[in-house]
Design an enzyme around this catalytic site. Structure first.
Site, PDB file in Angstrom:
ATOM      1  N   TYR A  51      49.804  37.532  39.755  1.00 42.28           N
ATOM      2  CA  TYR A  51      50.159  38.566  38.774  1.00 42.28           C
ATOM      3  C   TYR A  51      49.188  38.521  37.592  1.00 42.28           C
ATOM      4  CZ  TYR A  51      52.434  40.670  34.751  1.00 42.28           C
ATOM      5  OH  TYR A  51      52.678  41.412  33.613  1.00 42.28           O
TER       6      TYR A  51
ATOM      7  N   SER B 184      48.955  41.297  29.334  1.00 37.76           N
ATOM      8  CA  SER B 184      49.993  40.282  29.126  1.00 37.76           C
ATOM      9  C   SER B 184      49.372  39.012  28.577  1.00 37.76           C
ATOM     10  CB  SER B 184      50.658  39.979  30.478  1.00 37.76           C
ATOM     11  OG  SER B 184      51.488  38.848  30.382  1.00 37.76           O
TER      12      SER B 184
ATOM     13  N   LYS C 103      46.228  41.240  36.160  1.00 35.82           N
ATOM     14  CA  LYS C 103      46.067  41.745  34.785  1.00 35.82           C
ATOM     15  C   LYS C 103      44.632  41.518  34.296  1.00 35.82           C
ATOM     16  CE  LYS C 103      50.053  43.470  33.874  1.00 35.82           C
ATOM     17  NZ  LYS C 103      50.203  44.909  33.696  1.00 35.82           N
TER      18      LYS C 103
END
Ligand code: NAD
Ligand code: WQD
Length: 336
Positions: free
Chosen positions: A147, A123, A151
């Site tokens: 989050y 992302s 990643k």
């Protein structure tokens, strides 16, 4: 190729399964349905007039992975993850377990079954607040929430695996802002509860499920004061995965690619494009900035353009029109 798609029942996964079937690949989906519905997979098969294999299971469970790999898998596209930034701040360990531990289990299963090609959903969140736009793959990495941390850790783990095993080829795709739906209107984004993201929120206002859009700040240093992002049509994104799979089959090592259009669109520009595409007014209020938001970023997709021979072709108008077709044909998403 027979491709294992983890998280294949989800938003981006379902569109990618369709693109894979249309490109002539065989597909096995492994998904625990924690944020998705099998209706999406039924519809993918109907649109493609082809079937896929579905294993309901968790990427953290070796038994479920063994079932998935039983079919003779050649390559893996790994979407399965939890993805809500605010939830990750409240429950970081759940995110680390699901996303990071899940990816380790998947790599172990791949190694155990002699599968060496991996395409991974990363992302643009790994860039955080960029110093310059457009953002290329050499930009500093500044994660600001669990989050994003998950990643970045997964990217590093996959990179280390590639360094240790020269026959492994991985493509890490850093998506900017995926939006839109398949033009049939039969599959699309179906967030559970209140949408966190702009496009599904706008669509739910238009269909009458939400009263008004809240625009988070109009005092950013941008031309109209609202935040600017690089919105990318999910069908363009799905097509990039098919090309990334071909690229991974011929490559070894770890390759990091931005996926975006290279164009920025403000919140108000997106709202006006949606109003134009649908003829529906979107009532809105300007409210305070949302904590953690950056003013603007968009991708430099030149590396993906060159490595994959891929360009995003669909416009903001297409993204809005296709979102609206999906939302108006499915006012409650996949729920009956
Ligand atoms: P999604 O929630 O619609 O899809 C994820 C799928 O993974 C769901 O079907 C869910 O049930 C499944 N899943 C989650 N944990 C699992 C587990 N432990 N085992 C098996 N299945 C599991 O999300 P999406 O928008 O399609 O995102 C797909 C991927 O792309 C994710 O990795 C996400 O982090 C990444 N991504 C998404 C965006 C975005 O804005 N949508 C942007 C950048 C990156
Ligand atoms: C876009 C713009 C908001 C909602 C998030 C994740 C990122 C990635 C993609 C997974 C911003 C504004 C939004 C609303 C608004 N996901 N907005 N009202 O924040 O760029 O990225 O999704 O990897 O990690 O952080 O996307 O769609 O939430 O916001 O004004 O109700 O819309 O402030 O300017 P974002 P978004």
């Amino acid at each position: 190729m027979h491709v294992l798609v983890t998280g294949g029942a989800g938003y981006i996964g379902s569109h990618t399964c369709l693109a894979l079937l249309e490109a002539g690949h065989a597909v096995t989906v492994l998904d625990n349905l924690c944020n998705s519905s099998t209706v999406a997979l039924q519809r993918v098969q109907e649109i493609a007039s082809k079937s896929l294999r579905f294993v309901q299971g968790d990427v953290r469970k070796p038994h479920d992975l063994a079932l998935a790999f039983e079919a003779g898998i050649d390559a893996v596209i790994h979407f399965a993850a939890l993805k809500a930034v605010s939830e990750s701040c409240e429950e970081p360990l759940r995110y680390f377990d699901n996303n990071i531990a899940g990816t380790i289990c998947l790599m172990q299963a791949m190694q155990g079954h002699g599968v060496h090609q991996l395409v991974f959903s990363s992302s643009a969140t790994v860039y955080g607040q960029p110093d310059v736009v457009p953002v290329d793959e050499t930009a500093p990495l500044r994660v600001s929430n669990p989050y994003g941390r998950s990643k970045l850790v997964m990217e590093d783990l996959i990179g280390d695996w590639c360094n240790a095993k020269p026959d492994v080829g991985a493509v890490l795709l850093r998506y900017f802002n995926p939006v839109g739906a398949h033009p049939s209107g039969r599959i699309g984004e179906d967030p559970r509860g209140t949408p966190n993201n702009l496009m599904p929120y706008v669509a739910q206002v238009a269909i009458g499920r939400r009263e008004r859009l809240q625009v988070f700040g109009n005092d950013y240093p941008t031309p109209d004061g609202t935040g600017i992002r690089d919105y990318l049509h999910v069908v363009d994104l799905a097509e990039a995965h098919v090309k990334a799979l071909d690229f991974a089959s011929d490559a070894s090592g770890c390759h990091i690619l931005n996926l975006g259009t290279g164009r920025g669109t403000s919140v108000l520009e997106l709202v006006h494009a949606f109003e134009q595409a649908t003829g529906q007014p979107i009532p809105l209020d300007i409210v305070a900035r949302r904590a953690g938001d950056v003013a603007e970023y968009w991708a430099d997709p030149a590396k993906a353009n060159a490595c994959l021979g891929w360009h995003a072709t669909r416009t903001i108008h297409d993204m809005c029109a296709d979102t609206w077709r999906w939302q108006s044909l499915n006012p409650q998403g996949y729920a009956p």
